[in-house]
Motif scaffolding. Structure first.
Motif, PDB file in Angstrom:
ATOM      1  N   THR A  67       0.805  -1.226   0.000  1.00  0.00           N
ATOM      2  CA  THR A  67       0.000   0.000   0.000  1.00  0.00           C
ATOM      3  C   THR A  67       0.831   1.266   0.000  1.00  0.00           C
ATOM      4  O   THR A  67       0.314   2.342  -0.249  1.00  0.00           O
ATOM      5  N   THR A  68       2.121   1.152   0.295  1.00  0.00           N
ATOM      6  CA  THR A  68       3.023   2.305   0.291  1.00  0.00           C
ATOM      7  C   THR A  68       4.047   2.105  -0.813  1.00  0.00           C
ATOM      8  O   THR A  68       4.929   1.265  -0.703  1.00  0.00           O
TER       9      THR A  68
ATOM     10  N   PRO B  11       3.571   0.781  -4.018  1.00  0.00           N
ATOM     11  CA  PRO B  11       3.463  -0.634  -4.407  1.00  0.00           C
ATOM     12  C   PRO B  11       4.352  -1.034  -5.581  1.00  0.00           C
ATOM     13  O   PRO B  11       4.829  -2.171  -5.632  1.00  0.00           O
TER      14      PRO B  11
ATOM     15  N   GLU C  35      -6.348  -7.742  -8.738  1.00  0.00           N
ATOM     16  CA  GLU C  35      -6.315  -6.615  -7.805  1.00  0.00           C
ATOM     17  C   GLU C  35      -7.736  -6.319  -7.316  1.00  0.00           C
ATOM     18  O   GLU C  35      -8.720  -6.488  -8.034  1.00  0.00           O
ATOM     19  N   ASN C  36      -7.819  -5.894  -6.073  1.00  0.00           N
ATOM     20  CA  ASN C  36      -9.075  -5.581  -5.396  1.00  0.00           C
ATOM     21  C   ASN C  36      -9.906  -6.829  -5.064  1.00  0.00           C
ATOM     22  O   ASN C  36     -11.066  -6.728  -4.704  1.00  0.00           O
TER      23      ASN C  36
ATOM     24  N   ASN D 299       1.949 -10.608   1.687  1.00  0.00           N
ATOM     25  CA  ASN D 299       1.494  -9.797   0.562  1.00  0.00           C
ATOM     26  C   ASN D 299       0.912 -10.719  -0.507  1.00  0.00           C
ATOM     27  O   ASN D 299       1.161 -11.924  -0.512  1.00  0.00           O
TER      28      ASN D 299
END
Length: 527
Positions: free
Chosen positions: A163-164, A166, A370-371, A393
């Motif tokens: 999230t930081t 990526p 993703e998501n 992850n």
């Protein structure tokens, strides 16, 4: 230190850097980066040297840095991102060797969820080269990374996660040491566990017949293939609360057996190559027996209950060349059939002889769309049955060499269509003598590439035929099996992700401070 000689564990490559450093503190490391940049010197980070290629060989004008003194466990805290407190995230300095981390985790009642073949590497090296274990329910070991901190060429620390930043996180998960220095890693761990393993002999043809089912019968599965014997060793294991018990003694687990095996290999390599099939059959019969025990009622099998580290690590035997490729598991029967034909025909023509075992392993390198992470089948499997991973992850590294495969749908079982097959063609160096590898490895790689395979970045792959001009090809042929590299196919094989990696590297390190092994990087399309 001056006049330092660094070599790989297998003694396949060595280098003599201008200076060798072992910083004691993070401040030392930052000062080293600034000093190298000011001096115009390159920095190459090395660990245990278990990557047998020249990927981490520094030039004579470069500086070599080893992080063995930066090996502390920084903190342990609950994995708050999960819905249970059963899992703990552990932050460590990245120079810690895996065996040191295993001991530190055991002291805290914890363990890594999966391991590779050995525990000698540093955590930074393990992540940077794409190390994997052997399980249909676990991915590469970088899957256990929650976040990591990178020291850049500018001397700045950058902590990245899914999230930081990526994209940088995905690049750093398999960085090959070309982005900066990984200084800290946070890993997702689980309570310490034992595993119950069962080792059986399975005929090669039976393995192919049961291909679609054998890989998902237990949490951890690996196969050692002995092609001239036409037999395999099937090792399967699962978590267990049974009392501890040792595996039975083995032929090359003794000094005499081990020395005899290496002596016979030396004889086959240097005196009489056609003896290699007989050497393999003799050693196999002494080590494992001669009859199939897989799915055979009343047959004696080798069972053990061990701690996870002792059970998952393995004996790599002798110094060696290693050429490993990742291919889709669904094509495994066709691939092994073709490799088997290569080996048999080469022996009949006396073209070349291979060493055994050929390692055949598995990993689940599929990643969710993703998501779609909350519906992860991995989490569902782990919660319902106790097997599989709780990942740190769900990212695919930009340089991931496992071909893309389908991610399993929620509620559906994992099948070979979701898995990656690793085939490892090991050639031993008995008593330091090099075997011929060029023709065998070239033909082996042609089969792997035919099925969309990609080489393990840190191993002794050669690269596609015809990648060099005539002059360079003649130069390469002076050394049997010398790497050509994959620069000519890098864009095709790694596509947008590969170009993104290169752009990130150029932005982070425009002066190529961390491209000490420049020849290797150019050979493989990274610069």
């Amino acid at each position: 230190m001056e006049n330092h000689i660094h070599s790989t564990w297998a003694r396949t490559f060595e280098c003599r850097p201008r200076l060798f450093y072992q910083p004691k503190t993070m401040d030392d490391l930052v000062e080293l980066v600034h000093s190298a940049r000011s001096a115009g010197a390159s920095l190459t980070v090395v660990g245990s040297g278990h990557s047998p290629s020249d990927i981490a060989m520094a030039p004579t004008t470069g500086w070599l840095v080893n992080l063995d003194r930066l090996c502390a466990v920084v903190s342990t805290f609950p994995a708050t991102a999960q819905k249970t407190t059963e899992y703990s995230d552990v932050r460590v300095e990245a120079g810690i060797r895996v065996y040191q981390l295993n001991a530190a985790l055991a002291f805290r009642g914890l363990a890594l969820q999966n391991l590779g073949s050995i525990s000698e590497q540093s955590i930074a090296g393990l992540i940077s080269t794409g190390t994997h274990g052997s399980s249909s329910f676990h991915g590469p070991l970088a899957q256990q990374v929650v976040d990591l901190t990178l020291l850049t060429a500018a001397g700045d620390f950058r902590t990245v996660s899914p999230t930081t930043d990526p994209d940088l996180f995905k690049a750093a998960l398999l960085s090959l040491g070309k982005l900066g220095i990984i200084t800290h890693v946070t890993l997702r761990t689980i309570p310490a566990f034992n595993i119950h393993s069962v080792q059986e002999i399975i005929d090669f043809d039976r393995l192919l017949a049961d291909w679609r089912t054998v890989w998902t019968t237990k949490e951890y599965v690996r196969v050692w293939w002995f092609p001239y014997s036409r037999k395999c060793v099937l090792w399967r294991a699962e978590k267990s609360t049974l009392p501890l018990s040792n595996p039975r003694s083995s032929f090359y687990g003794t000094w005499l057996g081990r020395t005899l095996y290496e002596a016979m290999l030396w004889f086959a390599v240097n005196i009489f190559p056609p003896s290699m099939p007989a050497v393999e059959r003799f050693v196999f019969s002494r080590q494992y027996g001669s009859t199939q025990t897989y799915d055979t009622p009343g047959a004696s099998v080798d069972e053990a209950v061990q701690g996870s580290v002792e059970g998952l690590n393995m004996d790599c035997l002798f110094k060696q060349y290693v050429n490993e490729w990742a291919v889709p598991m669904r094509d495994g029967v066709e691939i092994l059939t073709q490799v088997d034909k290569l080996v048999s025909e080469a022996a009949s023509k006396h073209d070349y002889y291979v060493h055994a075992p050929i390692e055949v392993r598995v990993s689940n390198c599929s990643v969710p769309p993703e998501n779609d992470i909350p519906d992860s089948p991995f989490a569902i499997i782990r919660a319902n049955s106790g097997i599989g991973a709780i990942p740190g992850n769900y990212c695919r590294s930009l340089l991931e060499y496992a071909p893309r495969v389908d991610y399993p749908s929620p509620g559906e079982p994992i099948t070979v269509d979701n898995l990656t097959l690793y085939i490892n063609a090991t050639m031993y160096r008995p008593f330091g003598r090099d075997p011929p590898i060029g023709k065998w490895y070239s033909e082996f790689e042609a089969v792997m590439a035919q099925y969309g395979g990609r080489p393990h970045w840190a191993k002794n792959f050669i690269g596609p035929a015809g990648a060099l001009n005539a002059k360079d090809e003649a130069k390469r042929k002076k050394k049997d099996g010398q790497m050509v590299g994959i620069a000519g196919v890098f864009a095709e094989w790694y596509g947008e992700d590969g170009q993104k990696f290169k752009k990130i590297r150029e932005k982070l390190d425009p002066d190529m401070l961390f491209v000490g092994g420049r020849e290797w990087a150019e050979r493989n399309g990274l610069i």
